[in-house]
Motif scaffolding. Structure first.
Motif, short mmCIF file in Angstrom:
data_model
loop_
_atom_site.label_atom_id
_atom_site.label_comp_id
_atom_site.label_asym_id
_atom_site.label_seq_id
_atom_site.Cartn_x
_atom_site.Cartn_y
_atom_site.Cartn_z
N UNK A 98 0.78 -0.71 -0.36
CA UNK A 98 -0.40 -0.21 -0.19
C UNK A 98 0.82 1.15 0.20
N UNK A 99 2.16 1.33 1.18
CA UNK A 99 2.74 2.78 1.00
C UNK A 99 3.37 2.59 -0.36
N UNK A 100 3.97 1.78 -1.28
CA UNK A 100 4.68 1.97 -2.96
C UNK A 100 3.65 2.40 -3.56
N UNK A 101 1.98 2.16 -3.27
CA UNK A 101 1.16 3.11 -4.29
C UNK A 101 1.03 4.19 -3.86
N UNK A 102 1.72 4.50 -2.84
CA UNK A 102 1.44 5.92 -2.80
C UNK A 102 2.39 6.87 -3.81
N UNK A 103 3.16 5.97 -4.32
CA UNK A 103 4.21 6.71 -5.01
C UNK A 103 4.14 7.09 -6.39
N UNK A 104 3.49 5.58 -6.73
CA UNK A 104 3.60 4.84 -8.55
C UNK A 104 3.18 5.66 -9.15
N UNK A 105 3.14 6.57 -9.68
CA UNK A 105 2.55 7.35 -10.38
C UNK A 105 1.36 7.03 -11.77
N UNK A 106 1.60 5.33 -11.76
CA UNK A 106 0.57 4.85 -12.68
C UNK A 106 -0.25 4.37 -11.51
N UNK A 107 -0.11 4.76 -10.87
CA UNK A 107 -1.83 3.61 -9.20
C UNK A 107 -2.62 4.89 -9.02
N UNK A 108 -3.91 4.83 -9.03
CA UNK A 108 -4.41 5.91 -8.33
C UNK A 108 -4.86 5.83 -6.82
N UNK A 109 -4.14 6.76 -6.43
CA UNK A 109 -3.82 6.32 -4.45
C UNK A 109 -4.62 6.95 -3.68
N UNK A 110 -6.17 6.07 -3.47
CA UNK A 110 -7.43 5.94 -2.91
C UNK A 110 -6.91 5.74 -1.87
N UNK A 111 -6.13 4.86 -1.41
CA UNK A 111 -5.43 5.01 -0.18
C UNK A 111 -5.11 5.24 0.29
N UNK A 112 -4.93 6.84 -0.48
CA UNK A 112 -3.97 7.59 0.27
C UNK A 112 -5.05 9.11 1.44
N UNK A 113 -4.34 9.25 1.85
CA UNK A 113 -5.25 10.98 2.78
C UNK A 113 -4.52 12.32 2.85
N UNK A 114 -5.18 12.56 1.95
CA UNK A 114 -4.14 13.83 0.89
C UNK A 114 -4.95 14.93 0.99
N UNK A 115 -5.26 15.67 2.03
CA UNK A 115 -6.18 16.43 1.98
C UNK A 115 -6.01 17.48 1.76
#
Length: 473
Positions: A98-115
């Motif tokens: 999940x953490x790696x998905x935050x930084x992969x530009x090809x993935x939409x990180x709905x897992x991340x909270x970035x208000x």
């Protein structure tokens, strides 16, 4: 203007209900009283009551009026009564994915909270940086301001204060951010070799920091009734005493829970009676509208001798790249200041000057107004997109925060859904990421607080389509 007043008034009453200031069974003002009291048109007042009814916060009784529901659409859940000990606190392979998905530009990180990414604040920050450079923030100074820039501490105290409570700037320390503040709190209060209880589920950053510091932790599952939760806390304390409790009372990450004032008072009373330190991660800035939820600091008095700390930061509201936070200390300021002096590098002076200028000039207040309005709009848009899941997945209504905590049927694993969605370049945060407890396996967190671009809408639609297919499989 009418639309703005409607949203403002809707959020105001939503907040009163969420905070427990309006209780189940309480009657709301009539349309005419509402119109007169808030200086809005009859049609606006009618729309407010209608929308509150649509989200199941109130109901109408013929010839009687509107009343607060006994159970809102935000469903309080219990997560079992089995406490979770240190060895079970995180599943590294899943957490790393999940953490790696935050930084992969090809993935939409709905897992991340970035208000803070909802708004682009680069122009404002560049303007403020140029302005503070004229004040020579890098000049050699004899006083290093270990506690933080005095002007900023005073300005922040004024910003956090409200009508019935004033913060003392002498009890505020400026930090690099929330992780820095949490580590400082743990170290200052001598908790490195002690057992610490944490709310479960809670923010991944809390779990990660506790693991990194090798703290002996025990996780206390949330209960639908907060009195039951305090009873569970006390049961665990009496069986295996702990020295501190770390929790997130305002828009808990990931559940979105907002504790009522009476619940916060009850927790403070319990902690003082048991001599347990409270460490609060406060995300109160992220309310949509109405009244800012209170920190536990509002409920502590000089007679309360057990220390407590409230942690906040500005990565949620200003920018991920703006690394400043703060600690509000109760009965422990000298300990925290001394530890900060010998263990932590001071935040840079330019950033502190920028934040002081932003708050004192009211730019920060304007930014928050824009952010809250945008988050509310994106939240309502997200609920609209998620409508096909209703009846299959529990979708809560919330009054603030950047995320939704969705519940699948008990037989379905959100980790399996994560693996399915990642093939479509969409990431969610499975419940087991927050604690490896079977009670969390069918929950997952998604955010609506990212830049609202076509890719975001497309990703949410993929989430809906794939979740429906997953439930049918």
């Amino acid at each position: 203007m009418a639309e703005f007043k409607y949203r403002q008034l809707f959020s105001y009453y939503q907040q009163l209900i969420s905070n427990g200031e309006l209780l189940p069974g309480d009657k709301l003002p009539s349309v005419r009283v509402l119109s007169k009291r808030h200086d809005v048109s009859i049609s606006t007042a009618t729309k407010v009551l209608s929308e509150l009814e649509k989200v199941a916060l109130i109901h109408a009784k013929p010839k009687s009026g509107y009343f607060v529901n006994g159970e809102s659409k935000f469903k309080a859940h219990s997560y079992g009564c089995d406490v979770i000990y240190k060895r079970d606190l995180h599943a590294l392979p899943l957490a790393q994915s999940v953490q790696y998905s935050f930084n992969d530009e090809s993935i939409l990180p709905l897992s991340c909270t970035g208000p803070s990414t909802v708004l682009d604040n680069e122009t404002l920050l560049n303007k403020l940086h140029r302005k503070v450079l004229t004040q020579r923030p890098y000049r050699l100074k004899q006083d290093n301001f270990e506690a933080g820039l005095p002007k900023l501490r005073s300005t922040l105290a004024q910003h956090l204060s409200c009508n019935d409570f004033s913060y003392d700037s002498e009890n505020i320390l400026i930090t690099h951010g929330r992780s820095d503040a949490l580590s400082l709190a743990i170290t200052s209060l001598g908790l490195l070799q002690k057992r610490v209880a944490i709310e479960a589920p809670c923010s991944f950053f809390i779990n990660a920091n506790m693991a990194q510091l090798q703290i002996d932790t025990v996780a206390i599952p949330m209960q639908a009734n907060y009195a039951d939760e305090i009873a569970l806390l006390d049961k665990v304390y009496q069986a295996e005493p702990f020295s501190a409790y770390v929790f997130n009372p305002n828009f808990n990450d990931p559940t979105g829970r907002l504790l009522h004032d009476q619940d916060k008072k009850a927790l403070v009373a319990w902690a003082q009676a048991r001599d347990v330190v409270l460490i609060e991660y406060d995300r109160g800035e992220l309310y949509f509208s109405g009244v800012r939820p209170k920190s536990i600091m509002h409920f502590l008095t000089p007679q309360d001798k057990t220390p407590a700390i409230s942690i906040g930061d500005f990565s949620d509201t200003i920018s991920f790249s703006f690394s400043l936070g703060y600690m509000v200390c109760h009965q422990c300021i000298e300990l925290c200041l001394f530890t900060k002096h010998i263990t932590v590098e001071k935040p840079d002076m330019a950033s502190q000057m920028m934040l002081n200028e932003m708050i004192s000039s009211l730019e920060y207040r304007k930014l928050l107004t824009r952010l809250r309005k945008a988050m509310w709009q994106q939240y309502t848009e997200t609920l609209f997109i998620l409508q096909p899941l209703e009846g299959y997945v529990d979708i809560p209504t919330i009054s603030g925060g950047p995320c939704l905590w969705l519940k699948l049927p008990h037989s379905k694993s959100s980790e399996a859904l994560f693996k399915r969605l990642i093939k479509h370049n969409v990431a969610i945060a499975p419940g087991k990421m927050f604690l490896t407890n079977a009670e969390f396996d069918n929950y997952f967190r998604v955010t609506f607080a990212l830049p609202w671009q076509p890719r975001m809408v497309q990703g949410l639609n993929i989430l809906v389509q794939e979740t429906l297919r997953f439930l049918e499989s």
